[in-house]
Design a protein around this motif. Sequence first.
Motif, short mmCIF file in Angstrom:
data_model
loop_
_atom_site.label_atom_id
_atom_site.label_comp_id
_atom_site.label_asym_id
_atom_site.label_seq_id
_atom_site.Cartn_x
_atom_site.Cartn_y
_atom_site.Cartn_z
N GLY A 65 20.72 -22.01 16.19
CA GLY A 65 21.10 -20.60 16.29
C GLY A 65 19.89 -19.70 16.51
O GLY A 65 19.94 -18.76 17.32
N THR A 66 18.81 -19.99 15.83
CA THR A 66 17.59 -19.20 16.00
C THR A 66 17.03 -19.35 17.40
O THR A 66 16.65 -18.36 18.03
N VAL A 67 17.00 -20.57 17.91
CA VAL A 67 16.47 -20.80 19.26
C VAL A 67 17.37 -20.16 20.31
O VAL A 67 16.87 -19.60 21.30
N VAL A 68 18.67 -20.19 20.11
CA VAL A 68 19.59 -19.53 21.04
C VAL A 68 19.35 -18.03 21.07
O VAL A 68 19.29 -17.41 22.14
N VAL A 69 19.19 -17.41 19.90
CA VAL A 69 18.92 -15.97 19.85
C VAL A 69 17.60 -15.65 20.54
O VAL A 69 17.51 -14.71 21.35
N VAL A 70 16.57 -16.41 20.26
CA VAL A 70 15.27 -16.18 20.91
C VAL A 70 15.40 -16.41 22.41
O VAL A 70 14.83 -15.67 23.22
N GLY A 71 16.18 -17.42 22.81
CA GLY A 71 16.39 -17.68 24.23
C GLY A 71 17.09 -16.54 24.93
O GLY A 71 16.73 -16.17 26.06
N PHE A 72 18.10 -15.94 24.29
CA PHE A 72 18.79 -14.80 24.89
C PHE A 72 17.88 -13.59 25.00
O PHE A 72 17.99 -12.80 25.93
N VAL A 73 16.98 -13.43 24.05
CA VAL A 73 16.05 -12.31 24.10
C VAL A 73 15.08 -12.49 25.27
O VAL A 73 14.75 -11.53 25.97
N GLN A 74 14.65 -13.72 25.52
CA GLN A 74 13.70 -13.96 26.60
C GLN A 74 14.34 -13.86 27.98
O GLN A 74 13.69 -13.44 28.92
N GLN A 75 15.57 -14.26 28.13
CA GLN A 75 16.34 -14.16 29.37
C GLN A 75 15.59 -14.67 30.58
O GLN A 75 15.50 -14.02 31.61
N GLY A 76 15.08 -15.85 30.51
CA GLY A 76 14.40 -16.43 31.66
C GLY A 76 14.75 -17.89 31.82
O GLY A 76 15.63 -18.41 31.15
N VAL A 77 14.03 -18.53 32.71
CA VAL A 77 14.24 -19.96 32.94
C VAL A 77 13.84 -20.75 31.69
O VAL A 77 14.45 -21.76 31.38
N TRP A 78 12.87 -20.24 30.97
CA TRP A 78 12.40 -20.95 29.78
C TRP A 78 13.46 -20.98 28.68
O TRP A 78 13.46 -21.89 27.86
N ALA A 79 14.33 -20.02 28.65
CA ALA A 79 15.34 -19.95 27.59
C ALA A 79 16.21 -21.19 27.58
O ALA A 79 16.44 -21.79 26.53
N GLU A 80 16.71 -21.60 28.73
CA GLU A 80 17.55 -22.80 28.81
C GLU A 80 16.76 -24.04 28.41
O GLU A 80 17.30 -24.93 27.75
N LEU A 81 15.51 -24.09 28.83
CA LEU A 81 14.68 -25.24 28.49
C LEU A 81 14.41 -25.30 26.99
O LEU A 81 14.48 -26.38 26.39
#
Length: 142
Positions: A88-104
């Motif tokens: 959950g934490t990584v998903v939230v951080v990923g949505f904040v970043q909104q880039g190709v790195w988020a999915e990775l």
Amino acid sequence: MRPMVRRIVLDVVVTVVVALALLVVWRLTAGAAPADATAQAAQRLFLFMDIGLLAWLVMLAIAAFRGRPAGAWLTIVLATVGALLNLGTVVVVGFVQQGVWAELFIQFAIEAGFAFLVASVLAVLLVHRVILKPPPASWSRP
């Protein structure tokens, strides 16, 4: 060392070692060189599962300090809670970043979380059922 503390230390150490081994094998099957596989496994576990590992350790310590040490099932349940909290934490951080790195990053967290959960089950079986298993009653007779 108190039995409760020894059990927690063994649970954590065996889980981390087995998770690292699983991740190394996974990276090797993905085609990584052995040195790269080891580095990538450590990166996945300690960078993308850090919050889950810490949460799991804190929950185990809280259970022990409350006088009810975590048994086999509670240890696995707490590991699952830690892995889900981490994801959950990584998903939230990923949505904040909104880039190709988020999915990775989310993929890395799922990979590390899965290895951690499998390792925690194997560690619980090993620690609670083999290493710390009390000897049979027939052994204690004179």
